[in-house]
Write a protein that holds these residues in place. Structure first.
Motif, PDB file in Angstrom:
ATOM      1  N   SER A  12       0.837  -1.202   0.000  1.00 51.98           N
ATOM      2  CA  SER A  12       0.000   0.000   0.000  1.00 51.98           C
ATOM      3  C   SER A  12       0.870   1.248   0.000  1.00 51.98           C
ATOM      4  O   SER A  12       1.789   1.384   0.819  1.00 51.98           O
ATOM      5  N   TRP A  13       0.562   2.172  -0.892  1.00 51.47           N
ATOM      6  CA  TRP A  13       1.304   3.441  -0.932  1.00 51.47           C
ATOM      7  C   TRP A  13       0.919   4.334   0.247  1.00 51.47           C
ATOM      8  O   TRP A  13       1.552   5.368   0.471  1.00 51.47           O
ATOM      9  N   ASN A  14      -0.076   3.922   1.034  1.00 51.92           N
ATOM     10  CA  ASN A  14      -0.376   4.633   2.268  1.00 51.92           C
ATOM     11  C   ASN A  14       0.771   4.526   3.273  1.00 51.92           C
ATOM     12  O   ASN A  14       0.866   5.327   4.205  1.00 51.92           O
ATOM     13  N   ASP A  15       1.625   3.516   3.077  1.00 48.16           N
ATOM     14  CA  ASP A  15       2.753   3.312   3.994  1.00 48.16           C
ATOM     15  C   ASP A  15       3.945   4.197   3.660  1.00 48.16           C
ATOM     16  O   ASP A  15       4.963   4.153   4.358  1.00 48.16           O
ATOM     17  N   ALA A  16       3.843   4.983   2.580  1.00 47.20           N
ATOM     18  CA  ALA A  16       4.951   5.844   2.172  1.00 47.20           C
ATOM     19  C   ALA A  16       4.952   7.143   2.968  1.00 47.20           C
ATOM     20  O   ALA A  16       3.904   7.661   3.363  1.00 47.20           O
ATOM     21  N   THR A  17       6.138   7.670   3.202  1.00 48.96           N
ATOM     22  CA  THR A  17       6.308   9.001   3.791  1.00 48.96           C
ATOM     23  C   THR A  17       7.089   9.860   2.808  1.00 48.96           C
ATOM     24  O   THR A  17       7.827   9.347   1.969  1.00 48.96           O
ATOM     25  N   GLY A  18       6.922  11.163   2.890  1.00 44.14           N
ATOM     26  CA  GLY A  18       7.643  12.056   1.996  1.00 44.14           C
ATOM     27  C   GLY A  18       6.830  13.288   1.672  1.00 44.14           C
ATOM     28  O   GLY A  18       5.995  13.721   2.472  1.00 44.14           O
ATOM     29  N   SER A  19       7.064  13.839   0.488  1.00 42.44           N
ATOM     30  CA  SER A  19       6.412  15.094   0.135  1.00 42.44           C
ATOM     31  C   SER A  19       6.109  15.162  -1.349  1.00 42.44           C
ATOM     32  O   SER A  19       6.729  14.489  -2.175  1.00 42.44           O
ATOM     33  N   ASN A  20       5.131  15.989  -1.689  1.00 48.14           N
ATOM     34  CA  ASN A  20       4.742  16.308  -3.058  1.00 48.14           C
ATOM     35  C   ASN A  20       4.206  15.100  -3.817  1.00 48.14           C
ATOM     36  O   ASN A  20       4.641  14.792  -4.927  1.00 48.14           O
ATOM     37  N   PHE A  21       3.253  14.415  -3.222  1.00 48.63           N
ATOM     38  CA  PHE A  21       2.533  13.330  -3.901  1.00 48.63           C
ATOM     39  C   PHE A  21       1.208  13.137  -3.187  1.00 48.63           C
ATOM     40  O   PHE A  21       1.012  13.584  -2.050  1.00 48.63           O
ATOM     41  N   THR A  22       0.281  12.454  -3.863  1.00 53.28           N
ATOM     42  CA  THR A  22      -1.019  12.164  -3.291  1.00 53.28           C
ATOM     43  C   THR A  22      -1.306  10.679  -3.421  1.00 53.28           C
ATOM     44  O   THR A  22      -1.160  10.103  -4.504  1.00 53.28           O
ATOM     45  N   VAL A  23      -1.682  10.045  -2.313  1.00 55.51           N
ATOM     46  CA  VAL A  23      -2.061   8.636  -2.352  1.00 55.51           C
ATOM     47  C   VAL A  23      -3.486   8.530  -2.897  1.00 55.51           C
ATOM     48  O   VAL A  23      -4.390   9.235  -2.445  1.00 55.51           O
ATOM     49  N   GLU A  24      -3.683   7.634  -3.871  1.00 55.44           N
ATOM     50  CA  GLU A  24      -4.974   7.509  -4.545  1.00 55.44           C
ATOM     51  C   GLU A  24      -5.479   6.074  -4.492  1.00 55.44           C
ATOM     52  O   GLU A  24      -4.723   5.139  -4.240  1.00 55.44           O
ATOM     53  N   ASN A  25      -6.772   5.914  -4.753  1.00 55.20           N
ATOM     54  CA  ASN A  25      -7.405   4.597  -4.896  1.00 55.20           C
ATOM     55  C   ASN A  25      -7.105   3.682  -3.710  1.00 55.20           C
ATOM     56  O   ASN A  25      -6.701   2.519  -3.882  1.00 55.20           O
ATOM     57  N   ASN A  26      -7.296   4.238  -2.509  1.00 54.49           N
ATOM     58  CA  ASN A  26      -7.135   3.467  -1.272  1.00 54.49           C
ATOM     59  C   ASN A  26      -5.751   2.840  -1.139  1.00 54.49           C
ATOM     60  O   ASN A  26      -5.611   1.719  -0.614  1.00 54.49           O
ATOM     61  N   GLY A  27      -4.743   3.561  -1.611  1.00 54.95           N
ATOM     62  CA  GLY A  27      -3.373   3.084  -1.459  1.00 54.95           C
ATOM     63  C   GLY A  27      -2.826   2.310  -2.622  1.00 54.95           C
ATOM     64  O   GLY A  27      -1.682   1.835  -2.586  1.00 54.95           O
ATOM     65  N   ALA A  28      -3.628   2.153  -3.705  1.00 52.95           N
ATOM     66  CA  ALA A  28      -3.177   1.368  -4.858  1.00 52.95           C
ATOM     67  C   ALA A  28      -2.079   2.068  -5.643  1.00 52.95           C
ATOM     68  O   ALA A  28      -1.255   1.404  -6.284  1.00 52.95           O
ATOM     69  N   ASN A  29      -2.073   3.402  -5.614  1.00 47.81           N
ATOM     70  CA  ASN A  29      -1.056   4.137  -6.361  1.00 47.81           C
ATOM     71  C   ASN A  29      -0.888   5.537  -5.781  1.00 47.81           C
ATOM     72  O   ASN A  29      -1.671   5.977  -4.932  1.00 47.81           O
ATOM     73  N   VAL A  30       0.150   6.241  -6.251  1.00 53.23           N
ATOM     74  CA  VAL A  30       0.324   7.654  -5.929  1.00 53.23           C
ATOM     75  C   VAL A  30       0.231   8.464  -7.211  1.00 53.23           C
ATOM     76  O   VAL A  30       0.566   7.989  -8.296  1.00 53.23           O
ATOM     77  N   GLY A  31      -0.264   9.686  -7.094  1.00 51.46           N
ATOM     78  CA  GLY A  31      -0.352  10.614  -8.214  1.00 51.46           C
ATOM     79  C   GLY A  31       0.072  12.000  -7.770  1.00 51.46           C
ATOM     80  O   GLY A  31       0.612  12.174  -6.670  1.00 51.46           O
ATOM     81  N   SER A  32      -0.153  12.973  -8.635  1.00 54.23           N
ATOM     82  CA  SER A  32       0.239  14.365  -8.373  1.00 54.23           C
ATOM     83  C   SER A  32       1.712  14.461  -8.022  1.00 54.23           C
ATOM     84  O   SER A  32       2.122  15.278  -7.185  1.00 54.23           O
ATOM     85  N   THR A  33       2.520  13.606  -8.657  1.00 51.74           N
ATOM     86  CA  THR A  33       3.968  13.678  -8.450  1.00 51.74           C
ATOM     87  C   THR A  33       4.544  14.773  -9.336  1.00 51.74           C
ATOM     88  O   THR A  33       3.961  15.142 -10.355  1.00 51.74           O
ATOM     89  N   GLY A  34       5.721  15.279  -8.973  1.00 56.60           N
ATOM     90  CA  GLY A  34       6.360  16.341  -9.740  1.00 56.60           C
ATOM     91  C   GLY A  34       7.832  16.448  -9.417  1.00 56.60           C
ATOM     92  O   GLY A  34       8.418  15.542  -8.813  1.00 56.60           O
ATOM     93  N   LYS A  35       8.421  17.576  -9.804  1.00 50.19           N
ATOM     94  CA  LYS A  35       9.868  17.721  -9.702  1.00 50.19           C
ATOM     95  C   LYS A  35      10.382  17.687  -8.268  1.00 50.19           C
ATOM     96  O   LYS A  35      11.570  17.418  -8.044  1.00 50.19           O
ATOM     97  N   ASN A  36       9.522  17.930  -7.291  1.00 50.37           N
ATOM     98  CA  ASN A  36       9.967  17.929  -5.899  1.00 50.37           C
ATOM     99  C   ASN A  36       9.524  16.694  -5.125  1.00 50.37           C
ATOM    100  O   ASN A  36       9.652  16.641  -3.898  1.00 50.37           O
ATOM    101  N   THR A  37       9.039  15.686  -5.839  1.00 52.96           N
ATOM    102  CA  THR A  37       8.531  14.496  -5.156  1.00 52.96           C
ATOM    103  C   THR A  37       9.669  13.639  -4.608  1.00 52.96           C
ATOM    104  O   THR A  37      10.600  13.272  -5.324  1.00 52.96           O
ATOM    105  N   VAL A  38       9.564  13.309  -3.323  1.00 48.99           N
ATOM    106  CA  VAL A  38      10.445  12.358  -2.657  1.00 48.99           C
ATOM    107  C   VAL A  38       9.559  11.514  -1.742  1.00 48.99           C
ATOM    108  O   VAL A  38       8.788  12.071  -0.951  1.00 48.99           O
ATOM    109  N   LEU A  39       9.653  10.195  -1.869  1.00 51.18           N
ATOM    110  CA  LEU A  39       8.883   9.341  -0.956  1.00 51.18           C
ATOM    111  C   LEU A  39       9.696   8.112  -0.596  1.00 51.18           C
ATOM    112  O   LEU A  39      10.539   7.650  -1.369  1.00 51.18           O
ATOM    113  N   SER A  40       9.424   7.584   0.601  1.00 52.10           N
ATOM    114  CA  SER A  40      10.207   6.463   1.120  1.00 52.10           C
ATOM    115  C   SER A  40       9.315   5.451   1.826  1.00 52.10           C
ATOM    116  O   SER A  40       8.245   5.791   2.346  1.00 52.10           O
TER     117      SER A  40
END
Length: 281
Positions: A12-40
């Motif tokens: 689940s992408w709900n388990d990710a931490t970071g910035s400049n992204f949005t978790v979508e579809n109940n954790g199935a994916n992330v969107g709204s990523t861009g040049k400042n996106t970092v997630l771990s």
């Protein structure tokens, strides 16, 4: 996140931490990523074994990211530059696979950092998993439909794969045990006016395309299942690969298929003036 991931399941992408992204579809994916996106993700491995790290991307513009897997002791066990293709669709469909040989036990940090964009976004990312290589099919031989990854509305119905429309995608990972030239054998039933099927075999470790062709399912093709064999131009090396179908065209549903098999038939392939010549054993 504890690994391995159960076959057919995803992290689940709900388990990710970071910035400049949005978790979508109940954790199935992330969107709204861009040049400042970092997630771990924090990854916990309790058994030393071989793994397949896999995820998918989909985007309406090209981008790049750097993916690293770092042990708690600071040892970087994986560092890859990942190209996010322009698929003209936000649905994650392009699969990225990486082999981790005998990954040691311990805690790791899996990190995604966008390094290049050509627009405002860096695509949607989904279907993240750490599978054991024991779950990977081998060829020559049949491919289990239940072990495929499907996108764009394509559905594994058990005995067959269906609900295939324009933009649909299906990917099967396999380990090739015999280097050479292969054909794809399957049974296909047309729907509507048919459509086009791009068939791509990519080396999962080098990300090089080793075989590629397009099969056109004509509008007058049988609407019942018939066996079809398609020669794949190119030599497939030993090791881990991805077989991907990308469906396009048609007036609605394109086809159903079943009984998927990769058949070895030649050691080498040469093309002279458009004529394929196989060196068979």
């Amino acid at each position: 996140v504890n690994i391995p991931t159960m076959n057919g399941s995803y992290i689940s992408w709900n388990d990710a931490t970071g910035s400049n992204f949005t978790v979508e579809n109940n954790g199935a994916n992330v969107g709204s990523t861009g040049k400042n996106t970092v997630l771990s993700f924090t990854i916990n491995n309790s058994q030393q074994q071989d793994y397949l790290l896999t995820f998918r991307t989909g985007s309406k513009m090209e981008a790049e990211l750097k993916m690293t897997l770092t042990h708690a002791n600071g040892n970087i066990v994986l560092s890859k530059n990942v190209v996010i293709e322009n698929t003209n669709n936000w649905t994650p469909s392009v699969q990225h696979n990486y082999v981790l040989e005998q990954l040691q036990t311990g805690t790791y940090t899996l990190k995604f950092t966008v390094t290049k964009t050509t627009g405002n976004y860096a695509g949607n990312w989904g279907d993240l998993a750490f599978y054991t290589l024991n779950d990977i099919e081998t060829i020559p031989g049949k491919l289990d439909l239940s072990k495929g990854n499907y996108g764009g509305g394509v559905v594994n119905e058990g005995a067959n794969v269906g609900y295939i429309k324009d933009g649909g995608v299906a990917t099967y990972s396999f380990k090739n045990t015999q280097e050479g030239v292969y054909s794809l054998a399957w049974e296909v039933a047309r729907y509507g006016t048919g459509g086009n099927i791009d068939i791509i075999v990519k080396n999962a470790e080098t990300e090089e395309i080793e075989a590629q062709t397009t099969y056109t399912l004509q509008g007058d093709a049988p609407s019942t299942y018939v066996p079809i064999t398609i020669s794949l131009p190119g030599e497939i090396s030993k090791g881990l690969h991805d077989l991907t179908f990308r469906f396009s065209g048609g007036s609605g549903y394109i086809c159903n298929y079943r009984n998927l098999e990769m058949r070895y038939y030649a050691q080498h392939l040469a093309i002279v003036n458009g004529i394929s010549i196989c060196e068979c054993l």
